[in-house]
Motif scaffolding. Structure first.
Motif, PDB file in Angstrom:
ATOM      1  N   ASP A   5       3.291  14.170  14.145  1.00 47.49           N
ATOM      2  CA  ASP A   5       3.339  15.437  14.893  1.00 47.49           C
ATOM      3  C   ASP A   5       4.568  15.487  15.796  1.00 47.49           C
ATOM      4  OD1 ASP A   5       0.977  16.400  13.777  1.00 47.49           O
ATOM      5  OD2 ASP A   5      -0.256  15.421  15.304  1.00 47.49           O
ATOM      6  N   TYR A   6       4.881  14.347  16.426  1.00 51.20           N
ATOM      7  CA  TYR A   6       6.063  14.301  17.281  1.00 51.20           C
ATOM      8  C   TYR A   6       7.338  14.494  16.458  1.00 51.20           C
ATOM      9  CZ  TYR A   6       3.291  12.644  21.245  1.00 51.20           C
ATOM     10  OH  TYR A   6       2.390  12.552  22.286  1.00 51.20           O
ATOM     11  N   VAL A   7       7.390  13.852  15.307  1.00 50.98           N
ATOM     12  CA  VAL A   7       8.568  14.006  14.438  1.00 50.98           C
ATOM     13  C   VAL A   7       8.730  15.465  14.031  1.00 50.98           C
ATOM     14  CG1 VAL A   7       9.575  13.406  12.211  1.00 50.98           C
ATOM     15  CG2 VAL A   7       8.474  11.632  13.597  1.00 50.98           C
ATOM     16  N   LYS A   8       7.623  16.095  13.634  1.00 51.17           N
ATOM     17  CA  LYS A   8       7.678  17.510  13.236  1.00 51.17           C
ATOM     18  C   LYS A   8       8.154  18.378  14.395  1.00 51.17           C
ATOM     19  CE  LYS A   8       4.081  17.365   9.660  1.00 51.17           C
ATOM     20  NZ  LYS A   8       2.716  17.820   9.271  1.00 51.17           N
ATOM     21  N   HIS A   9       7.726  18.031  15.610  1.00 51.14           N
ATOM     22  CA  HIS A   9       8.148  18.816  16.777  1.00 51.14           C
ATOM     23  C   HIS A   9       9.662  18.741  16.972  1.00 51.14           C
ATOM     24  CE1 HIS A   9       8.266  20.382  20.887  1.00 51.14           C
ATOM     25  NE2 HIS A   9       9.007  19.326  21.194  1.00 51.14           N
ATOM     26  N   VAL A  11      11.988  18.165  14.851  1.00 49.67           N
ATOM     27  CA  VAL A  11      12.803  18.740  13.762  1.00 49.67           C
ATOM     28  C   VAL A  11      12.382  20.165  13.458  1.00 49.67           C
ATOM     29  CG1 VAL A  11      13.274  16.488  12.734  1.00 49.67           C
ATOM     30  CG2 VAL A  11      11.283  17.795  11.945  1.00 49.67           C
ATOM     31  N   SER A  12      11.619  20.776  14.368  1.00 49.20           N
ATOM     32  CA  SER A  12      11.146  22.143  14.155  1.00 49.20           C
ATOM     33  C   SER A  12      12.289  23.142  14.347  1.00 49.20           C
ATOM     34  CB  SER A  12       9.996  22.456  15.118  1.00 49.20           C
ATOM     35  OG  SER A  12      10.440  22.352  16.468  1.00 49.20           O
ATOM     36  N   PHE A  13      12.278  24.208  13.550  1.00 48.96           N
ATOM     37  CA  PHE A  13      13.265  25.275  13.649  1.00 48.96           C
ATOM     38  C   PHE A  13      12.675  26.434  14.430  1.00 48.96           C
ATOM     39  CE2 PHE A  13      14.457  22.811   9.953  1.00 48.96           C
ATOM     40  CZ  PHE A  13      15.828  22.735  10.045  1.00 48.96           C
ATOM     41  N   PRO A  14      13.463  27.159  15.226  1.00 46.74           N
ATOM     42  CA  PRO A  14      14.910  26.949  15.428  1.00 46.74           C
ATOM     43  C   PRO A  14      15.231  26.032  16.610  1.00 46.74           C
ATOM     44  CG  PRO A  14      14.265  28.975  16.488  1.00 46.74           C
ATOM     45  CD  PRO A  14      13.002  28.396  15.879  1.00 46.74           C
ATOM     46  N   PHE A  20      20.600  20.977  19.044  1.00 47.59           N
ATOM     47  CA  PHE A  20      21.758  20.326  18.442  1.00 47.59           C
ATOM     48  C   PHE A  20      23.030  21.126  18.717  1.00 47.59           C
ATOM     49  CE2 PHE A  20      24.732  19.964  14.860  1.00 47.59           C
ATOM     50  CZ  PHE A  20      25.077  18.631  15.006  1.00 47.59           C
ATOM     51  N   GLY A  21      22.930  22.461  18.705  1.00 47.57           N
ATOM     52  CA  GLY A  21      24.088  23.296  19.023  1.00 47.57           C
ATOM     53  C   GLY A  21      24.611  23.007  20.414  1.00 47.57           C
ATOM     54  N   VAL A 230      12.788   7.940  29.598  1.00 43.82           N
ATOM     55  CA  VAL A 230      13.761   7.194  28.806  1.00 43.82           C
ATOM     56  C   VAL A 230      13.669   7.592  27.337  1.00 43.82           C
ATOM     57  CG1 VAL A 230      14.345   4.887  27.955  1.00 43.82           C
ATOM     58  CG2 VAL A 230      13.945   5.246  30.375  1.00 43.82           C
ATOM     59  N   THR A 231      12.447   7.780  26.838  1.00 46.14           N
ATOM     60  CA  THR A 231      12.264   8.205  25.447  1.00 46.14           C
ATOM     61  C   THR A 231      12.945   9.533  25.193  1.00 46.14           C
ATOM     62  OG1 THR A 231      10.117   7.092  25.406  1.00 46.14           O
ATOM     63  CG2 THR A 231      10.568   8.671  23.651  1.00 46.14           C
ATOM     64  N   ASN A 232      12.772  10.474  26.106  1.00 42.45           N
ATOM     65  CA  ASN A 232      13.371  11.797  25.929  1.00 42.45           C
ATOM     66  C   ASN A 232      14.888  11.751  26.023  1.00 42.45           C
ATOM     67  OD1 ASN A 232      11.248  14.055  25.723  1.00 42.45           O
ATOM     68  ND2 ASN A 232      10.418  12.746  27.324  1.00 42.45           N
ATOM     69  N   VAL A 233      15.408  10.939  26.948  1.00 46.59           N
ATOM     70  CA  VAL A 233      16.864  10.801  27.039  1.00 46.59           C
ATOM     71  C   VAL A 233      17.409  10.216  25.742  1.00 46.59           C
ATOM     72  CG1 VAL A 233      18.751   9.614  28.213  1.00 46.59           C
ATOM     73  CG2 VAL A 233      16.889  10.602  29.550  1.00 46.59           C
ATOM     74  N   PHE A 234      16.714   9.229  25.181  1.00 40.84           N
ATOM     75  CA  PHE A 234      17.148   8.621  23.929  1.00 40.84           C
ATOM     76  C   PHE A 234      17.129   9.634  22.784  1.00 40.84           C
ATOM     77  CE2 PHE A 234      15.966   6.216  20.006  1.00 40.84           C
ATOM     78  CZ  PHE A 234      17.198   5.603  19.816  1.00 40.84           C
ATOM     79  N   ILE A 235      16.091  10.446  22.713  1.00 37.97           N
ATOM     80  CA  ILE A 235      16.019  11.474  21.665  1.00 37.97           C
ATOM     81  C   ILE A 235      17.172  12.456  21.816  1.00 37.97           C
ATOM     82  CG2 ILE A 235      14.675  13.461  20.853  1.00 37.97           C
ATOM     83  CD1 ILE A 235      12.154  11.788  21.509  1.00 37.97           C
TER      84      ILE A 235
END
Length: 264
Positions: A5-9, A11-14, A20-21, A230-235
């Motif tokens: 679920d976290y991975v899907k979140h 990489v969710s569009f948009p 990333f932009g 820290v997890t969020n900064v890494f992401i």
């Protein structure tokens, strides 16, 4: 939420495209700032018959690669801190959690070694930072540790989160061990510190980019607070490194004109 679920979140569009932009825009902005610095404070070339344009290109390329090296070094530290934190806090599957508790120091050591390998992969394989000498690589990586020290200082005293006290102790031990080992001379240590802090403007740029990404991510809830700062900064830095990869392979230094007056 499960790990999937976290991975899907993320990489969710948009949402992921927008995030990333922003990361891509920050990398481009850093490149523009360093190009302007190279134009304004490039200095004199150290070889005869080198055009002013070629000298600007060289300085710009060196500064950009030093910035990338600092980011990669900091991200490698973030990697092992994030993995260790997530396993310790969220992974409770037995008997594996019992093995983790029993051998956690060895697991941490393995993650530290893996983070060193990751740094080498990023700056030697994924993106070849060939303008940084071995003598300069150490001081820049030292600034990557300063980056983490600033981040932990913010979490501890500004964000007022005590969940990372154990990791701060581990990190301080790692930092001291890396640059104050027994057979190191004072001159070696002083060289690392002095030349490391010469890259302070690059450190400020890296921290500024991290601050913008984190603020935007938390404000839009693209970054999920309960899995750790820290997890969020890494992401966020994963997106940033992908943007670096793209910009680097566009070779913006080739767009700088090298024609012009030659020094003799």
């Amino acid at each position: 939420m499960t790990a999937l679920d976290y991975v899907k979140h993320y990489v969710s569009f948009p949402e992921c495209v927008i995030f990333f932009g922003l990361a891509l825009a920050l990398v481009i902005l850093v490149n523009l700032i360093l190009y302007l610095c190279a134009r304004i404070k490039g200095g004199e070339p150290d070889r005869e018959y080198v055009s002013a344009g070629a000298h600007v290109r060289h300085n710009y390329s060196v500064w950009v690669q030093r910035f990338y090296e600092l980011v990669f070094s900091a991200n490698s530290i973030l990697f092992f801190m994030t993995v260790y934190y997530l396993i310790e806090r969220f992974y409770n599957v037995q008997p594996y959690k019992a093995y983790f508790v029993k051998y956690n120091d060895w697991i941490l050591l393995a993650l530290i070694i893996l983070s060193c390998i990751l740094t080498t992969f990023l700056d030697r394989v994924l993106i070849r930072l060939d303008l940084i000498s071995n003598d300069n690589r150490g001081p820049i990586r030292f600034m990557g540790m300063i980056y983490m020290a600033v981040l932990f200082w913010y979490i501890k005293f500004i964000y007022e989160n005590n969940n990372y006290d154990k990791f701060i102790a581990y990190f301080m031990g790692l930092m001291i061990g890396r640059f104050a080992y027994f057979d190191a001379s004072f001159n070696d240590f002083w060289y690392t510190v002095k030349n490391g802090f010469a890259n302070t403007p690059l450190l400020l740029l890296a921290l500024g980019c991290t601050a913008v990404l984190s603020y935007f991510g938390f404000r839009t809830e693209f970054l999920i607070k309960h899995i750790g700062v820290v997890t969020n900064v890494f992401i966020g830095q994963i997106f940033f490194c992908i943007a670096i990869f793209i910009v680097h392979h566009l070779h913006p230094e080739k767009w700088i004109r090298t024609e012009g007056r030659a020094y003799d």
